[in-house]
Write an enzyme that holds these catalytic residues in place. Structure first.
Site, PDB file in Angstrom:
ATOM      1  CG  ASP A   9      -1.941  -1.130   1.178  1.00 36.95           C
ATOM      2  OD1 ASP A   9      -2.284  -1.582   0.061  1.00 36.95           O
ATOM      3  OD2 ASP A   9      -2.395  -1.559   2.253  1.00 36.95           O
ATOM      4  CE  LYS A  31      -4.005  -6.002   0.783  1.00 32.16           C
ATOM      5  NZ  LYS A  31      -4.913  -5.090   0.092  1.00 32.16           N
ATOM      6  CG  ASP A  58      -7.444  -6.728  -1.895  1.00 31.12           C
ATOM      7  OD1 ASP A  58      -8.525  -7.320  -2.034  1.00 31.12           O
ATOM      8  OD2 ASP A  58      -7.179  -6.003  -0.913  1.00 31.12           O
ATOM      9  CE  LYS A  60     -11.511  -5.659  -0.412  1.00 32.09           C
ATOM     10  NZ  LYS A  60     -10.110  -5.206  -0.380  1.00 32.09           N
ATOM     11  CG  HIS A  62     -19.993  -6.542  -6.830  1.00 32.40           C
ATOM     12  ND1 HIS A  62     -20.499  -6.062  -5.650  1.00 32.40           N
ATOM     13  CD2 HIS A  62     -21.048  -7.100  -7.473  1.00 32.40           C
ATOM     14  CE1 HIS A  62     -21.792  -6.321  -5.576  1.00 32.40           C
ATOM     15  NE2 HIS A  62     -22.144  -6.945  -6.678  1.00 32.40           N
ATOM     16  CG  ASP A  63     -19.472  -5.279 -13.780  1.00 31.45           C
ATOM     17  OD1 ASP A  63     -20.626  -5.440 -14.249  1.00 31.45           O
ATOM     18  OD2 ASP A  63     -18.758  -4.297 -14.044  1.00 31.45           O
ATOM     19  CB  ILE A  64     -22.839  -8.663 -15.452  1.00 29.91           C
ATOM     20  CG1 ILE A  64     -21.930  -8.093 -16.524  1.00 29.91           C
ATOM     21  CG2 ILE A  64     -23.969  -7.712 -15.111  1.00 29.91           C
ATOM     22  CD1 ILE A  64     -22.618  -7.906 -17.871  1.00 29.91           C
ATOM     23  N   PRO A  65     -21.509 -11.433 -14.433  1.00 24.39           N
ATOM     24  CG  PRO A  65     -22.742 -13.357 -13.934  1.00 24.39           C
ATOM     25  CD  PRO A  65     -22.897 -11.884 -14.209  1.00 24.39           C
ATOM     26  CB  THR A  67     -18.066  -7.588 -16.777  1.00 22.62           C
ATOM     27  OG1 THR A  67     -19.056  -7.269 -17.752  1.00 22.62           O
ATOM     28  CG2 THR A  67     -17.081  -6.449 -16.666  1.00 22.62           C
ATOM     29  CB  THR A 122     -13.935  -4.955   8.416  1.00 29.57           C
ATOM     30  OG1 THR A 122     -13.023  -4.420   7.470  1.00 29.57           O
ATOM     31  CG2 THR A 122     -13.633  -6.418   8.629  1.00 29.57           C
ATOM     32  NE  ARG A 183      -1.769  -2.576  12.673  1.00 27.49           N
ATOM     33  CZ  ARG A 183      -2.094  -2.810  11.398  1.00 27.49           C
ATOM     34  NH1 ARG A 183      -1.818  -3.972  10.864  1.00 27.49           N
ATOM     35  NH2 ARG A 183      -2.666  -1.893  10.662  1.00 27.49           N
ATOM     36  CD  GLN A 192      -7.012  -3.224   9.852  1.00 28.56           C
ATOM     37  OE1 GLN A 192      -8.182  -3.484  10.117  1.00 28.56           O
ATOM     38  NE2 GLN A 192      -6.466  -3.498   8.680  1.00 28.56           N
ATOM     39  N   GLY A 212       0.188  -4.915   6.416  1.00 29.39           N
ATOM     40  CA  GLY A 212       0.619  -3.752   5.639  1.00 29.39           C
ATOM     41  C   GLY A 212       1.540  -2.860   6.444  1.00 29.39           C
ATOM     42  NE  ARG A 213      -2.192   0.817   8.115  1.00 27.07           N
ATOM     43  CZ  ARG A 213      -3.403   1.163   8.532  1.00 27.07           C
ATOM     44  NH1 ARG A 213      -3.684   2.415   8.782  1.00 27.07           N
ATOM     45  NH2 ARG A 213      -4.336   0.247   8.671  1.00 27.07           N
TER      46      ARG A 213
HETATM   47  O1  C5P Z   1      -1.734  -1.686   7.077  1.00 28.61           O
HETATM   48  P1  C5P Z   1      -2.620  -2.846   7.399  1.00 28.61           P
HETATM   49  O2  C5P Z   1      -1.871  -4.023   7.985  1.00 28.61           O
HETATM   50  O3  C5P Z   1      -3.827  -2.453   8.206  1.00 28.61           O
HETATM   51  O4  C5P Z   1      -3.128  -3.329   5.955  1.00 28.61           O
HETATM   52  C1  C5P Z   1      -4.089  -4.317   5.803  1.00 28.61           C
HETATM   53  C2  C5P Z   1      -4.435  -4.481   4.344  1.00 28.61           C
HETATM   54  O5  C5P Z   1      -5.542  -5.379   4.240  1.00 28.61           O
HETATM   55  C3  C5P Z   1      -4.851  -3.211   3.631  1.00 28.61           C
HETATM   56  O6  C5P Z   1      -4.386  -3.299   2.284  1.00 28.61           O
HETATM   57  C4  C5P Z   1      -6.353  -3.231   3.682  1.00 28.61           C
HETATM   58  O7  C5P Z   1      -6.936  -2.590   2.579  1.00 28.61           O
HETATM   59  C5  C5P Z   1      -6.655  -4.740   3.609  1.00 28.61           C
HETATM   60  N1  C5P Z   1      -7.918  -5.122   4.215  1.00 28.61           N
HETATM   61  C6  C5P Z   1      -8.249  -4.865   5.537  1.00 28.61           C
HETATM   62  N2  C5P Z   1      -9.443  -5.267   6.056  1.00 28.61           N
HETATM   63  C7  C5P Z   1     -10.324  -5.929   5.298  1.00 28.61           C
HETATM   64  C8  C5P Z   1     -10.028  -6.206   3.952  1.00 28.61           C
HETATM   65  C9  C5P Z   1      -8.796  -5.786   3.448  1.00 28.61           C
HETATM   66  O8  C5P Z   1      -7.439  -4.279   6.250  1.00 28.61           O
HETATM   67  N3  C5P Z   1     -11.448  -6.348   5.837  1.00 28.61           N
END
Ligand code: C5P
Length: 241
Positions: A9, A31, A58, A60, A62-65, A67, A122, A183, A192, A212-213
């Site tokens: 990210d 990712k 990643d 994600k 979501h469209d017609i099958p 596509t 989430t 974490r 989060q 990520g972070r």
């Molecule tokens: O930086 P962090 O560890 O929070 O990054 C988590 C990654 O997972 C991000 O790319 C975020 O968009 C993705 N993600 C999430 N929660 C979800 C679905 C995806 O944190 N429910």
């Protein structure tokens, strides 16, 4: 065996490439989320291929099958390990995604990528779902959508590590789980809300941990990633997985 996915990210292609170079000696999956995909998608996908690292798009979708199937076929390439779609796109769309992934992988002579389903975001609470006309809370909607994903042939679902045990008990150990919100003890939570440590996620049986972070923003990303991998390994030995 649980595997670690690092979320690339970052706003610029050079930063993403630099991260891959820095972490290169570790056994990781990268990712590529919407920011990277729309910002510098082709470039980073090509880089992953050149460096021969595995990646998760990643997307994600979501469209017609039709596509979604066509889009998945364009994403499949060597190194693509996972791609995802929204379960709310419906069972026909998910089936089409799985079929398109398999067909294209066959043409390229590679193992088909896993198609995962996102159930309920989430960021959605019960009120948001009710506003959309979905009755019940996020948990029951997520379980219903996970059943549709399984019936469509998806490999698994994106979920919280807190939900892994229930999902595995319900759908079987082979139904895979991919869990963000990880974490290491002591790391900043950022936005989060319900976080889990790498050890707890492994002990719960999560197949893929997304971080990520805590890695990307660490002073030493290599050391941060290695510490998480070590923690995962210790937890694996403890549960004998
Ligand atoms: O930086 P962090 O560890 O929070 O990054 C988590 C990654 O997972 C991000 O790319 C975020 O968009 C993705 N993600 C999430 N929660 C979800 C679905 C995806 O944190 N429910």
């Amino acid at each position: 065996m649980s595997q670690l996915i690092v979320a690339l990210d970052v706003p610029h292609a050079q930063d993403a490439e630099h991260l891959i170079d820095t972490l290169y000696d570790l056994d990781l999956i990268y990712k590529i989320g919407l920011e990277s995909l729309f910002g510098y998608g082709e470039r980073i996908l090509r880089y992953c291929q050149e460096r021969d690292v595995r990646f998760f798009i990643d997307a994600k979708l979501h469209d017609i099958p039709r596509t979604v199937g066509a889009a998945i076929a364009r994403l499949v390439r060597p190194g693509l390990h996972i791609v995802n779609v929204h379960a709310l796109g419906g069972i026909t769309m998910m089936r089409e995604a799985v079929e398109a992934a398999g067909e294209r992988a066959g043409e390229l002579g590679m193992t088909p990528p896993h198609v995962f389903a996102v159930t309920i975001l989430t960021s959605h609470a019960a009120e948001d779902l009710n506003e959309l006309g979905l009755t019940g809370g996020p948990g029951e909607n997520a379980t219903r959508l996970a059943a549709l994903a399984r019936d469509a042939g998806c490999s698994g679902v994106v979920c919280s590590a807190h939900e892994v045990r229930d999902l595995k008990n319900f759908f079987g150990e082979d139904f895979l789980t991919l869990t963000p919100g990880i974490r290491p003890a002591g790391a900043a939570h950022g936005d989060q809300k319900r976080v889990t440590t790498p050890s707890l996620a492994v002990e719960a049986g999560s197949d893929y941990l997304v971080v990520g972070r805590p890695i990307v923003e660490a002073e030493d990303p290599f050391a941060a990633a290695r510490a998480i991998l070590d923690e995962m390994e210790t937890a694996r030995r403890k549960v004998g997985a």
